[in-house]
Design an enzyme around this catalytic site. Structure first.
Site, mmCIF file in Angstrom:
data_model
loop_
_atom_site.group_PDB
_atom_site.id
_atom_site.type_symbol
_atom_site.label_atom_id
_atom_site.label_comp_id
_atom_site.label_asym_id
_atom_site.label_seq_id
_atom_site.Cartn_x
_atom_site.Cartn_y
_atom_site.Cartn_z
ATOM 1 C CD GLU A 35 33.988 56.466 -18.860
ATOM 2 O OE1 GLU A 35 32.987 56.094 -18.227
ATOM 3 O OE2 GLU A 35 34.860 55.672 -19.260
ATOM 4 C CE1 TYR A 118 33.138 54.313 -13.888
ATOM 5 C CE2 TYR A 118 31.964 55.971 -15.180
ATOM 6 C CZ TYR A 118 32.737 54.826 -15.119
ATOM 7 O OH TYR A 118 33.140 54.213 -16.272
ATOM 8 C CG ASP A 136 31.257 50.184 -13.994
ATOM 9 O OD1 ASP A 136 31.827 49.248 -13.363
ATOM 10 O OD2 ASP A 136 31.073 50.150 -15.213
ATOM 11 C CB CYS A 196 31.204 30.704 -14.408
ATOM 12 S SG CYS A 196 30.223 31.754 -13.301
ATOM 13 C CB CYS A 199 35.301 33.566 -15.529
ATOM 14 S SG CYS A 199 36.086 34.674 -14.321
ATOM 15 C CB CYS A 204 35.330 33.042 -8.765
ATOM 16 S SG CYS A 204 33.806 33.994 -8.479
#
Length: 292
Positions: A35, A118, A136, A196, A199, A204
């Site tokens: 991380e 975070y 994030d 998209c 997706c 959306c």
């Protein structure tokens, strides 16, 4: 509008990247290292360095026993090297005060050197499977588009609450949902040219609204010719050296702007990444004294 958790999780089960820090044998310490490394740095650059670090420093006490300079050299060109120093400091605290184990509690994690909002939640979620919001830039973008029908604005205190409201109730499912949400933003719902057609979400709000553009056009952060690049060149000299070097070695590493070079050198000293010896030489942190 909310996010269809089942559709997202099914997609993640089928397409999740086989990242090494997602393997069952990755410890919380290994995940914490990943991380820290992944902040503003792509996976392809992080993975080989991370593997080296896991082999070299499998537990915090192993890193704590190494010098700051050793950690800085091992960091290589990942960028933002203060992260390496803070992780080294964190390793010392974990070894001395936490039995060489990364804590599970978010508030305790936040008390560790170099661990922000975070990272603390990412470790709690991805290492310990807790139901905590992990936000994030990728997650903020997916939530802004899919739920609110707009491009993300500036980070806000509302981000954590809004993301937490989307988490499934079941704890294991919530932790995987957080990982899936981040993966969707990293691979499909990208900042530029989102795909998209790939997706998995059945609805959306951003697509429904006609994909409105962002209210604020963000500037692309350049690197060439910046103070960051100058700092990197100076650090390269010291990483490649076996000991302290004369100022002329650093002067030759960045000749395009002496004022910028001096500014970069001063900032490295202030950040504790390098140090100056009594006789005016320069070295990586921890290597400026006669005993190294």
């Amino acid at each position: 509008m909310s996010i269809d958790a089942q559709a997202l999780l099914d997609w993640f089960d089928d397409t999740a990247r086989a990242l090494p820090w997602r393997e069952p044998d990755a410890t919380a310490w290994h995940i914490l290292m990943s991380e820290i490394m992944l902040q503003q740095t792509p996976v392809v650059r992080v993975e080989p360095i991370w593997r080296e670090w896991v082999a070299r420093w499998p537990v915090p006490s192993a890193m704590a026993a190494s010098s700051q300079a050793e950690v800085l050299r091992a960091w290589g060109k990942l960028g933002y090297p203060r992260r390496a120093l803070r992780l080294h400091e964190c390793a010392r605290v974990l070894a001395a005060e936490h039995g060489d184990v990364v804590p599970t509690d978010v508030e305790v994690l936040l008390s560790l050197p170099g661990i922000g909002a975070y990272t603390a939640r990412a470790v709690a979620c991805f290492a310990y499977g807790q139901r905590v919001p992990v936000v994030d830039t990728n997650v903020r973008r997916v939530v802004a588009r899919a739920v609110h029908g707009r491009e993300p604005g500036n980070p806000s205190s509302r981000d954590l609450a809004e993301t937490e409201a989307l988490l499934p109730v079941a704890v294991p499912r919530a932790a995987r949902f957080s990982a899936a949400l981040m993966e969707l933003g990293a691979l499909v719902c990208t900042a530029r040219n989102p795909d998209c057609t790939r997706c998995p979400l059945p609805s959306c709000a951003w697509v429904t609204a006609g994909k409105p553009a962002a209210d604020v056009v963000r500037k692309v952060q350049k690197y060439e010719g910046t103070d960051r690049q100058a700092r990197g060149r100076l650090l390269d000299v010291l990483r490649d050296a076996s000991g302290p070097v004369e100022r002329i070695r650093l002067d030759l590493a960045w000749t395009r702007d002496p004022g910028q070079r001096a500014r970069a050198l001063d900032s490295l000293l202030v950040d504790g990444l390098i140090e100056q010896t009594d006789d005016g030489l320069f070295a990586l942190a921890g290597e400026g004294s006669p005993t190294g």
